[in-house]
Every structure is written in structure tokens, then in C-alpha cells.
Design a protein around this motif. Structure first.
Motif, PDB file in Angstrom:
ATOM      1  N   SER A   1       0.955  -1.194   0.108  1.00 37.15           N
ATOM      2  CA  SER A   1      -0.061   0.144   0.042  1.00 37.15           C
ATOM      3  C   SER A   1       0.852   1.231   0.124  1.00 37.15           C
ATOM      4  O   SER A   1       1.959   1.112   0.853  1.00 37.15           O
ATOM      5  CB  SER A   1      -0.845   0.029   1.192  1.00 37.15           C
ATOM      6  OG  SER A   1      -1.687  -1.098   1.324  1.00 37.15           O
TER       7      SER A   1
ATOM      8  N   LYS B   1     -14.884   7.245   0.422  1.00 33.99           N
ATOM      9  CA  LYS B   1     -15.262   6.007  -0.433  1.00 33.99           C
ATOM     10  C   LYS B   1     -16.533   6.026  -0.848  1.00 33.99           C
ATOM     11  O   LYS B   1     -17.501   6.528  -0.341  1.00 33.99           O
ATOM     12  CB  LYS B   1     -14.947   4.934   0.490  1.00 33.99           C
ATOM     13  CG  LYS B   1     -15.029   3.414  -0.369  1.00 33.99           C
ATOM     14  CD  LYS B   1     -14.542   2.550   0.520  1.00 33.99           C
ATOM     15  CE  LYS B   1     -14.762   1.074  -0.159  1.00 33.99           C
ATOM     16  NZ  LYS B   1     -14.463  -0.244   0.436  1.00 33.99           N
TER      17      LYS B   1
ATOM     18  N   HIS C   1      -8.396   3.284  -9.086  1.00 36.44           N
ATOM     19  CA  HIS C   1      -8.726   3.082  -7.547  1.00 36.44           C
ATOM     20  C   HIS C   1     -10.094   2.902  -7.219  1.00 36.44           C
ATOM     21  O   HIS C   1     -10.690   3.303  -6.105  1.00 36.44           O
ATOM     22  CB  HIS C   1      -8.051   3.956  -6.620  1.00 36.44           C
ATOM     23  CG  HIS C   1      -6.684   4.116  -7.017  1.00 36.44           C
ATOM     24  ND1 HIS C   1      -5.650   3.063  -6.901  1.00 36.44           N
ATOM     25  CD2 HIS C   1      -5.603   5.146  -6.879  1.00 36.44           C
ATOM     26  CE1 HIS C   1      -4.460   3.258  -7.077  1.00 36.44           C
ATOM     27  NE2 HIS C   1      -4.460   4.497  -7.222  1.00 36.44           N
TER      28      HIS C   1
ATOM     29  N   ASP D   1     -10.620   2.526  -2.594  1.00 36.58           N
ATOM     30  CA  ASP D   1      -9.339   2.657  -2.317  1.00 36.58           C
ATOM     31  C   ASP D   1      -8.434   1.250  -2.630  1.00 36.58           C
ATOM     32  O   ASP D   1      -7.565   0.521  -2.373  1.00 36.58           O
ATOM     33  CB  ASP D   1      -8.832   2.676  -0.799  1.00 36.58           C
ATOM     34  CG  ASP D   1      -9.662   1.302   0.003  1.00 36.58           C
ATOM     35  OD1 ASP D   1     -10.694   0.614  -0.644  1.00 36.58           O
ATOM     36  OD2 ASP D   1      -9.767   1.392   1.228  1.00 36.58           O
TER      37      ASP D   1
ATOM     38  N   GLU E   1      -5.847   4.677   1.312  1.00 31.48           N
ATOM     39  CA  GLU E   1      -6.933   5.736   1.491  1.00 31.48           C
ATOM     40  C   GLU E   1      -7.679   5.892   0.356  1.00 31.48           C
ATOM     41  O   GLU E   1      -7.144   5.956  -0.870  1.00 31.48           O
ATOM     42  CB  GLU E   1      -6.553   7.007   2.205  1.00 31.48           C
ATOM     43  CG  GLU E   1      -5.550   7.836   1.219  1.00 31.48           C
ATOM     44  CD  GLU E   1      -5.210   9.069   1.560  1.00 31.48           C
ATOM     45  OE1 GLU E   1      -6.134   9.831   2.331  1.00 31.48           O
ATOM     46  OE2 GLU E   1      -3.802   9.315   1.754  1.00 31.48           O
ATOM     47  N   PRO E   2      -8.991   6.082   0.465  1.00 32.50           N
ATOM     48  CA  PRO E   2      -9.778   6.306  -0.864  1.00 32.50           C
ATOM     49  C   PRO E   2      -9.439   7.642  -1.445  1.00 32.50           C
ATOM     50  O   PRO E   2      -9.034   8.544  -1.050  1.00 32.50           O
ATOM     51  CB  PRO E   2     -11.225   6.554  -0.237  1.00 32.50           C
ATOM     52  CG  PRO E   2     -11.033   5.828   1.067  1.00 32.50           C
ATOM     53  CD  PRO E   2      -9.795   6.114   1.740  1.00 32.50           C
ATOM     54  N   GLN E   3      -9.426   7.341  -2.903  1.00 32.40           N
ATOM     55  CA  GLN E   3      -8.834   8.423  -3.753  1.00 32.40           C
ATOM     56  C   GLN E   3      -9.191   7.894  -5.242  1.00 32.40           C
ATOM     57  O   GLN E   3      -9.394   6.983  -5.661  1.00 32.40           O
ATOM     58  CB  GLN E   3      -7.305   8.396  -3.409  1.00 32.40           C
ATOM     59  CG  GLN E   3      -6.491   7.555  -4.035  1.00 32.40           C
ATOM     60  CD  GLN E   3      -4.840   7.685  -3.473  1.00 32.40           C
ATOM     61  OE1 GLN E   3      -4.150   8.208  -4.178  1.00 32.40           O
ATOM     62  NE2 GLN E   3      -4.663   7.484  -2.362  1.00 32.40           N
TER      63      GLN E   3
END
Length: 362
Positions: A12, A269, A309, A332, A338-340
Motif C-alpha cells: 500500500s 469512499k 482505484h 481504495d 486511503e480512498p482516492q
């Protein structure tokens, strides 16, 4: 039967740097036995079959049965054609033409001596994609493109012969699926140049040559001819931001040999991802591990946008999209913690700074 795709997330990171660059990211070492060709089942990211548009085509499994021929000289006989000489020798007609300086309409004369380029050649069957062929042999698709001088729109034809890289294993069938997967990597450019299915032409229905028969049984093309993705005629609009959030990684060099080919935008998210402009879906899937759920839109005139993503994908290959349409939900997936959204704009397959082509944010 839908195929289950096992995703191995081996690391990650906070911002996404694409594979295939000098960036230090590890290559994918996990075999995907259930997905030897491009994934077309977008339900793997949680979308129900009832909501998902049907796939435009079904990818064909590729058998690595290439034949090796030696370098040589062929003397043209009366009645010979370039395609016929290719069938006799086992070489590619395109490579014979390029090696001997022949241009359309490829006129040859009796007594003319042609150089025949030796190597390992794969005979393309109906519905096969360049990426699936490359994966079957454990070789980089981009090297196959360069060796064979393939150009846009990168559509293969049934019966076409592709020269494979010389450094590849002589007998790929002796390798395990895991070994082939470890030697195979994929990037966005590969998707754009190698995801079109091979199409049948009239010449493909002719009696196969003795060379082809020696390889093994000839596969018949699928009953339903696969559909080639229609490229928009021209890019007539402008790009808009696909999502609203905090910019956490900008375009360009990050030092230490790391390069970001786009922007990374932090969002919650499940935030809707919107198409940056009108276009056609060139890809919707998860085969580039670093990006996780990925969508590519072709806008015409060489313009392509990428959205990585994603947690859910709401579109499928070949679907026409309008600017502002929701094409997926941010997440993510891939190599992030992390969500992006990873967002790219490409012109003629080369990444450009998206900020230069987007409205100023206030």
C-alpha cells in the motif's frame, strides 16, 4: 459462468505511480489462473449483474503454440503473393514487407529474392487480444508491438502471424502459470494497444497452410464476431474535473526515479466518478494491480482519460459516455491506503499534465 478474479494487494502506498516506469514498485507476482485474458465481468467490484451492462465481447483463451523458423532467403515463383509466401515460410507478411522495403500494393516479381526474418511466430485466432497473446507467452506486449510494427487502431486479424521477442522462453508451456504471470506486466498503454479482439477477414477462411496445420488444430472464430471498439471521430468538447477533492499527488517527477503520470485526489469512499468528457469506454476492469478498479475512456483525436482505484465500475467496454456521466465510485482498490481517484489525461498515448487541460479550481 462468471469468472472470479483473485486480487493480491502486495503493498500500500499513499499516491499512485504507474507501473512500467523507473519507479521502484514491485512487479505483480501473483498468478491469475481464473483470468487468462482481459476481465469483462465488472461485478468483481460489487456491482450486481442486474445493474451491469453486458460485455461487448468474450475474450478467447490463447494457447502458446508458436512455431520457430530460421532466417532465410526465398526466391519468388510465378504466381506467388506476399500472403502466400508468408504461409509457405511461416513468417509474417508484414515483417517480410518491412524487411524487404515493400510498400502497398506489395508488388513482387518472379526471381526476386526476399529476406525471411526467423524467430517464433504466433498464429492469431478469432477473438484473441494482443494482451492475452502476450500473457500466454510471458512476454511484454509493448515489445510485440515494436517487433511487428503495429500501428493504430491495433486491430489484429485472424491468421495474422506475430513475431515474439527472442529472449522469451523457447517453450512457454514448460512454465507454470505462476512463472508466466511473474514475467508479465501490464500498463495503460498496453490496454490501449492490445485489448482489441482479432477479427476475421475473407482471407482467413481459406484453407490453412501446411505450416499452420503443423502447429495443431485450427480454431474457428467465435460464432458471434467480436466487436472492435469504435473510436470517436474527433474530440469536440473540453475536459472537466472528474471528482471534487483534495489534491494529494500532482503530475510529474517525485524524485528517486518515481513519476506520477496523473493526479491523485483524496475523496470519501463511494464518491461518484464522472466522465471528464464525451467518449467511449476502452477498458473497465482491474488487471493493472497498481490501479485496482480502472476505467479508460477514448475521446477521439488521440485523447484518453484514465480513472483508477475505483471501488465500483458502472460501465463496460464499448459503452458510449457523455461528459458528467457517473462511470464508477471512488475507493481504495489497488496500491493505496486511503480512498482516492487517480486521474490521467493522455494524448497520442503519452501522459500530459491534467491541470493544463482542466478548468481552474476555485
Amino acid at each position: 459462468m462468471r469468472k472470479m478474479i483473485i486480487l493480491f494487494l502486495v503493498m500500500s502506498v499513499s499516491a499512485c505511480i504507474p507501473p512500467g516506469r523507473d519507479n521502484g514498485w514491485p512487479q505483480n507476482e501473483a498468478a491469475q489462473e481464473a483470468a487468462p485474458t482481459l476481465a469483462t465481468d465488472i461485478s468483481v467490484f460489487g456491482q450486481s449483474p442486474a445493474d451491469a451492462p453486458p460485455p461487448t465481447w468474450t475474450a478467447q483463451t490463447v494457447t502458446p503454440n508458436a512455431m520457430t523458423i530460421e532466417d532465410g532467403i526465398y526466391t519468388v515463383q510465378a504466381g506467388d503473393t506476399l500472403r502466400g509466401i508468408a504461409n509457405k515460410t511461416g513468417a509474417s507478411s508484414q515483417i517480410i514487407a518491412a524487411e524487404n522495403g515493400l510498400a502497398a500494393p506489395y508488388i513482387i516479381r518472379p526471381g526476386q529474392r526476399l529476406n525471411i526474418t526467423g524467430g517464433r511466430y504466433h498464429w492469431v485466432n478469432g477473438g484473441e487480444t494482443g494482451i492475452a497473446i502476450a500473457r500466454a507467452y510471458g512476454v511484454p506486449w509493448r515489445e510485440v508491438v515494436a517487433l511487428n510494427g503495429l500501428e493504430e487502431p491495433f486491430v489484429l486479424r485472424v491468421g495474422q502471424k506475430l513475431l515474439l521477442p527472442a529472449e522469451a522462453p523457447v517453450d512457454p508451456q514448460a512454465l507454470s502459470i505462476e512463472q508466466r504471470a511473474a514475467s508479465f506486466d501490464l500498463d495503460i498503454d498496453d490496454i490501449m494497444t492490445g485489448s482489441q479482439p482479432a477479427l476475421a477477414e475473407k482471407v482467413a477462411a481459406e484453407e490453412p497452410s501446411d505450416w499452420r496445420k503443423a502447429i495443431g488444430p485450427v480454431k474457428t472464430p467465435p460464432a458471434k464476431t467480436p466487436a472492435v471498439i469504435a473510436v470517436p471521430a474527433a474530440f469536440t468538447s473540453q475536459f472537466n474535473w472528474p471528482i471534487d477533492g483534495k489534491l494529494i499527488s500532482s503530475f510529474g517527477s517525485k524524485g528517486g526515479g518515481k513519476v506520477n503520470d496523473g493526479l491523485n485526489i483524496a475523496v470519501a469512499k463511494g464518491t461518484p466518478i464522472r466522465a471528464a468528457a464525451d467518449g467511449v469506454v476502452a477498458y473497465s476492469g482491474d488487471e493493472i494491480d497498481v490501479f485496482g478498479g480502472l476505467i479508460l475512456l477514448n475521446h477521439g483525436d488521440g485523447w484518453v482519460t484514465a480513472y483508477g482505484h475505483a471501488d465500483k465500475l458502472h460501465v463496460t467496454r464499448g459503452q458510449k459516455i457523455k461528459a458528467g456521466d457517473i462511470i464508477g465510485l471512488a475507493g481504495d482498490s489497488g496500491y493505496v491506503q486511503e480512498p482516492q481517484l487517480h486521474f490521467e489525461i493522455r494524448k497520442n498515448r503519452k501522459p500530459v499534465n491534467p491541470v493544463s487541460h482542466l478548468p481552474t479550481r476555485t
